[in-house]
Design a protein around this motif. Structure first.
Motif, mmCIF file in Angstrom:
data_model
loop_
_atom_site.group_PDB
_atom_site.id
_atom_site.type_symbol
_atom_site.label_atom_id
_atom_site.label_comp_id
_atom_site.label_asym_id
_atom_site.label_seq_id
_atom_site.Cartn_x
_atom_site.Cartn_y
_atom_site.Cartn_z
ATOM 1 N N GLU A 148 -8.417 43.633 -32.467
ATOM 2 C CA GLU A 148 -9.001 42.887 -31.469
ATOM 3 C C GLU A 148 -9.829 43.767 -30.605
ATOM 4 O OE1 GLU A 148 -6.179 41.192 -28.569
ATOM 5 O OE2 GLU A 148 -5.963 43.084 -27.554
ATOM 6 N N LEU A 149 -11.126 43.085 -30.112
ATOM 7 C CA LEU A 149 -12.027 43.533 -29.232
ATOM 8 C C LEU A 149 -11.742 42.793 -27.881
ATOM 9 C CD1 LEU A 149 -14.618 44.850 -28.639
ATOM 10 C CD2 LEU A 149 -15.853 43.081 -28.879
ATOM 11 N N TYR A 150 -11.198 43.360 -27.083
ATOM 12 C CA TYR A 150 -10.930 42.679 -25.880
ATOM 13 C C TYR A 150 -11.824 43.167 -24.773
ATOM 14 C CZ TYR A 150 -7.496 41.308 -22.430
ATOM 15 O OH TYR A 150 -6.742 40.756 -21.484
ATOM 16 N N ASN A 177 -11.109 35.490 -35.212
ATOM 17 C CA ASN A 177 -10.664 34.505 -34.157
ATOM 18 C C ASN A 177 -11.592 34.655 -32.860
ATOM 19 O OD1 ASN A 177 -8.696 33.467 -36.033
ATOM 20 N ND2 ASN A 177 -7.575 35.451 -35.173
ATOM 21 N N TRP A 178 -12.286 33.835 -32.515
ATOM 22 C CA TRP A 178 -13.111 33.850 -31.318
ATOM 23 C C TRP A 178 -12.715 33.348 -30.376
ATOM 24 C CZ3 TRP A 178 -17.810 36.601 -31.277
ATOM 25 C CH2 TRP A 178 -18.274 37.109 -32.698
ATOM 26 N N ILE A 196 -9.687 35.938 -17.267
ATOM 27 C CA ILE A 196 -10.616 36.974 -16.886
ATOM 28 C C ILE A 196 -11.413 37.554 -18.235
ATOM 29 C CG2 ILE A 196 -11.375 39.075 -15.715
ATOM 30 C CD1 ILE A 196 -9.141 38.398 -13.603
ATOM 31 N N ALA A 197 -10.612 38.041 -19.145
ATOM 32 C CA ALA A 197 -11.085 38.620 -20.317
ATOM 33 C C ALA A 197 -11.216 37.454 -21.597
ATOM 34 C CB ALA A 197 -9.978 39.643 -20.687
ATOM 35 N N SER A 198 -11.940 38.016 -22.389
ATOM 36 C CA SER A 198 -12.078 37.262 -23.784
ATOM 37 C C SER A 198 -11.691 38.203 -24.862
ATOM 38 C CB SER A 198 -13.866 37.080 -23.924
ATOM 39 O OG SER A 198 -13.998 35.978 -22.885
#
Length: 140
Positions: free
Chosen positions: A58-60, A91-92, A99-101
């Motif tokens: 993931e890109l967190y 998965n977007w 707070i995060a995406s």
């Protein structure tokens, strides 16, 4: 150390040793009992995450507050087609109530199953490297 912590620690050791051999992104990490291992890109992390029934890369996005995180996510989402040409379908998850995406790719593999471990190590190494290469230019 609990059996669960020991299993995670041993699994991450395998990931790190493999990364040392192939000059992967986690070659410099230390093993942990956490369910994730990460590398940072200017306020975002590329994480490898393991669970009982799946694993993901993931890109967190967790920068300087919710508003900035959502702006960063939206800027990346505007380039979704270009990003997915390099990485495949992702998965977007804007996660408006958080707070995060997160942007991720997942596989139904368990680090607890010996027969899945090689596939997970290769998946984590390959996709983490590809995530770092793909997303880094957006964070300059």
């Amino acid at each position: 150390m609990s059996a669960s912590d020991r299993a995670k620690y041993q699994f991450w050791n395998k990931v790190i040793e493999f990364n040392k051999k192939v000059e992967g992104p986690y070659a410099i990490n230390s093993s942990t009992t956490d369910c994730w291992l990460g590398r940072q890109i200017s306020g975002a992390n590329t994480n490898a995450v393991i669970g009982r029934s799946s694993c993901r890369v993931e890109l967190y996005i967790n920068r300087n507050g919710q508003a900035e995180n959502k702006r960063t996510y939206d800027a990346l989402a505007a380039n979704r087609n270009e990003i997915e040409k390099r990485l495949g379908t992702l998965n977007w998850q804007r996660l408006d109530d958080k707070i995060a995406s997160r942007i991720s790719i997942e596989r139904p593999l368990s680090y607890l199953k010996a027969e899945d471990q090689i596939a997970i190590v290769e998946f984590i190494t390959d996709y983490s490297k590809r995530f770092l290469e793909t997303f880094a230019p957006y964070f300059k």
